[in-house]
Design a protein around this motif. Sequence first.
Motif, PDB file in Angstrom:
ATOM      1  N   SER A   1      65.329  41.496 137.479  1.00  0.00           N
ATOM      2  CA  SER A   1      65.296  41.584 138.941  1.00  0.00           C
ATOM      3  C   SER A   1      63.964  41.153 139.530  1.00  0.00           C
ATOM      4  N   ALA A   2      62.875  41.270 138.770  1.00  0.00           N
ATOM      5  CA  ALA A   2      61.558  40.867 139.280  1.00  0.00           C
ATOM      6  C   ALA A   2      61.488  39.367 139.529  1.00  0.00           C
ATOM      7  N   ASP A   3      62.361  38.591 138.882  1.00  0.00           N
ATOM      8  CA  ASP A   3      62.300  37.131 138.980  1.00  0.00           C
ATOM      9  C   ASP A   3      63.325  36.534 139.933  1.00  0.00           C
ATOM     10  N   THR A   4      64.388  37.256 140.245  1.00  0.00           N
ATOM     11  CA  THR A   4      65.531  36.663 140.943  1.00  0.00           C
ATOM     12  C   THR A   4      65.422  36.824 142.456  1.00  0.00           C
ATOM     13  N   ALA A   5      66.073  35.912 143.173  1.00  0.00           N
ATOM     14  CA  ALA A   5      65.966  35.903 144.636  1.00  0.00           C
ATOM     15  C   ALA A   5      66.574  37.144 145.277  1.00  0.00           C
ATOM     16  N   ASP A   6      67.645  37.682 144.674  1.00  0.00           N
ATOM     17  CA  ASP A   6      68.313  38.838 145.283  1.00  0.00           C
ATOM     18  C   ASP A   6      67.875  40.172 144.686  1.00  0.00           C
ATOM     19  N   GLY A   7      66.911  40.155 143.762  1.00  0.00           N
ATOM     20  CA  GLY A   7      66.402  41.401 143.199  1.00  0.00           C
ATOM     21  C   GLY A   7      67.370  42.114 142.274  1.00  0.00           C
ATOM     22  N   LYS A   8      68.316  41.358 141.689  1.00  0.00           N
ATOM     23  CA  LYS A   8      69.246  41.934 140.720  1.00  0.00           C
ATOM     24  C   LYS A   8      68.990  41.316 139.335  1.00  0.00           C
ATOM     25  N   VAL A   9      69.439  42.001 138.292  1.00  0.00           N
ATOM     26  CA  VAL A   9      69.411  41.440 136.946  1.00  0.00           C
ATOM     27  C   VAL A   9      70.612  40.503 136.816  1.00  0.00           C
ATOM     28  N   HIS A  10      70.359  39.248 136.431  1.00  0.00           N
ATOM     29  CA  HIS A  10      71.432  38.252 136.363  1.00  0.00           C
ATOM     30  C   HIS A  10      71.800  37.932 134.917  1.00  0.00           C
ATOM     31  N   PHE A  11      73.104  37.788 134.673  1.00  0.00           N
ATOM     32  CA  PHE A  11      73.651  37.490 133.346  1.00  0.00           C
ATOM     33  C   PHE A  11      74.536  36.243 133.418  1.00  0.00           C
ATOM     34  N   THR A  12      74.278  35.278 132.552  1.00  0.00           N
ATOM     35  CA  THR A  12      75.181  34.135 132.391  1.00  0.00           C
ATOM     36  C   THR A  12      75.525  33.987 130.922  1.00  0.00           C
ATOM     37  N   PRO A  13      76.768  34.266 130.528  1.00  0.00           N
ATOM     38  CA  PRO A  13      77.157  34.064 129.124  1.00  0.00           C
ATOM     39  C   PRO A  13      76.966  32.602 128.720  1.00  0.00           C
ATOM     40  N   ALA A  14      76.547  32.375 127.496  1.00  0.00           N
ATOM     41  CA  ALA A  14      76.380  31.016 126.987  1.00  0.00           C
ATOM     42  C   ALA A  14      77.737  30.425 126.635  1.00  0.00           C
ATOM     43  N   ASN A  15      77.931  29.134 126.951  1.00  0.00           N
ATOM     44  CA  ASN A  15      79.229  28.521 126.632  1.00  0.00           C
ATOM     45  C   ASN A  15      79.327  28.071 125.173  1.00  0.00           C
ATOM     46  N   LEU A  16      78.195  27.824 124.511  1.00  0.00           N
ATOM     47  CA  LEU A  16      78.164  27.539 123.068  1.00  0.00           C
ATOM     48  C   LEU A  16      79.122  26.416 122.683  1.00  0.00           C
TER      49      LEU A  16
ATOM     50  N   VAL B   1      84.127  34.133 127.032  1.00  0.00           N
ATOM     51  CA  VAL B   1      84.972  34.950 127.926  1.00  0.00           C
ATOM     52  C   VAL B   1      84.878  36.426 127.554  1.00  0.00           C
ATOM     53  N   THR B   2      85.042  36.721 126.254  1.00  0.00           N
ATOM     54  CA  THR B   2      84.943  38.119 125.820  1.00  0.00           C
ATOM     55  C   THR B   2      83.519  38.644 125.988  1.00  0.00           C
ATOM     56  N   THR B   3      82.522  37.795 125.716  1.00  0.00           N
ATOM     57  CA  THR B   3      81.131  38.208 125.934  1.00  0.00           C
ATOM     58  C   THR B   3      80.921  38.641 127.373  1.00  0.00           C
ATOM     59  N   GLY B   4      81.444  37.863 128.302  1.00  0.00           N
ATOM     60  CA  GLY B   4      81.307  38.214 129.711  1.00  0.00           C
ATOM     61  C   GLY B   4      81.940  39.559 130.035  1.00  0.00           C
ATOM     62  N   LYS B   5      83.118  39.826 129.460  1.00  0.00           N
ATOM     63  CA  LYS B   5      83.791  41.111 129.705  1.00  0.00           C
ATOM     64  C   LYS B   5      82.975  42.273 129.137  1.00  0.00           C
ATOM     65  N   ILE B   6      82.413  42.077 127.932  1.00  0.00           N
ATOM     66  CA  ILE B   6      81.624  43.139 127.308  1.00  0.00           C
ATOM     67  C   ILE B   6      80.362  43.406 128.119  1.00  0.00           C
ATOM     68  N   LEU B   7      79.687  42.343 128.558  1.00  0.00           N
ATOM     69  CA  LEU B   7      78.466  42.525 129.359  1.00  0.00           C
ATOM     70  C   LEU B   7      78.772  43.230 130.681  1.00  0.00           C
ATOM     71  N   GLN B   8      79.899  42.889 131.292  1.00  0.00           N
ATOM     72  CA  GLN B   8      80.266  43.550 132.547  1.00  0.00           C
ATOM     73  C   GLN B   8      80.606  45.022 132.320  1.00  0.00           C
TER      74      GLN B   8
END
Length: 447
Positions: free
Chosen positions: A117-132, A143-150
Amino acid sequence: MKYFEANFDGLVGPTHNYAGLSIGNVASLSNAKNSSSPRQAAKQGLSKMKALHDLGLVQGVLAPQERPDVYTLRRLGFTGTDAQVIEKAAKQAPAVFKAVCSASSMWTANAATISPSADTADGKVHFTPANLTNKFHRSLEPVTTGKILQAMFRDPQHFAHHTHLPDNDHFGDEGAANHTRLCSAYGKRGIELFVFGRYAFDSSQPAPKRFPARHTLEACEAVARLHGLSAEHVVYMQQNPDVIDQGVFHNDVIAVGNQNVLFYHQQAFIDSQQKLTELQRKFGNAPQLHLIEVKDSEVSVAEAIKTYLFNTQVVTLPGGEMAIIAPTECSESTAVSAYLAALTERNTPIKQIHYYDVKQSMRNGGGPACLRLRVAMSEQEKQAVNQNVLMNDALFTRLNQWVDKHYRDQISEADLADPQLLLESRTALDDLTQILALGSVYQFQQE
């Protein structure tokens, strides 16, 4: 407010095996077809998690993927019951079948890229799953990684989740294995260092010739945009194509960073002096940025790959000193152990070396840094995390009991085609989602 960096390690799955699927990963290829021990691998991983927790670090657990992936086999034309699908695939397309049995999700450094959050414009922690996208067996994960992280980071007030980048090699994204954050303190805005292997839209630029460059500049730029990062706080560096061709498949095999330390090999980057100057300028002078370069004459690239000197974790302990979390292979190398011993006596923040046995992971091509996903956060953000995934004595005991109950001691290549293994795996994962309070993150649970 208190800030810290948490490590979320991948829990080794019930079908942990050596398939040698990762071209460019020397350790993975050299151990292909050997029998593996899922139980031992999971317990080694849990022991490392517990050890870091005992050092006073915040440690979490990230659940594995379901394997074999019969849903992908059905998409590829195999029909019948689950047992029939497995039998047909194993006989008719053994290479494809081995890929859908991959244990690769244990290396959560490739799960996602995370910006605090210290780095992002909206002050939230951002997650982007890798497409690999570069490896078929890993492209099944996001897809499953995204569900687990959420399920782990649910609170929309604190956490923002993005869909993985388009499934195309032009935007090949290997996650945090090619991303390092440098900062004066975890709660202060840092410099996010993105490392890429090639330019997707400019073939005239340098690129490896023997092994693939899995991560593109364009993917790095896209993630930086999604996370709302300021250009003045981002640096893009290209990995040296020559070291990729020597088996350095991700940047975290040749460099690792933490706070005001970047620990890297002499051959790690292209245009290193220019880019390191940019990094130094953007970082500033308070505190000093320690650029620790390991020379060829001290440790060769081949020895660094063999021991995973740079696939170690550099962590800040509660007292403020930094420690390197290294595999025991580093202690067994004369050159590497001598280098690390001398490093603790130098004028850098790194003052301790801790060695851990993660041989089951090492044999499959991943060291301590491959096993973990880092999340810098505040105490308030930590309280918003699903508390059931955070390591403590009770969870350590319960997960070891879970492993003892559900995991096989040995798995050979032939065992992967046993339909009973799928049933065992699903039973184990269904139990795990209840232990970690993840809900129905797996496809078989949603049917």
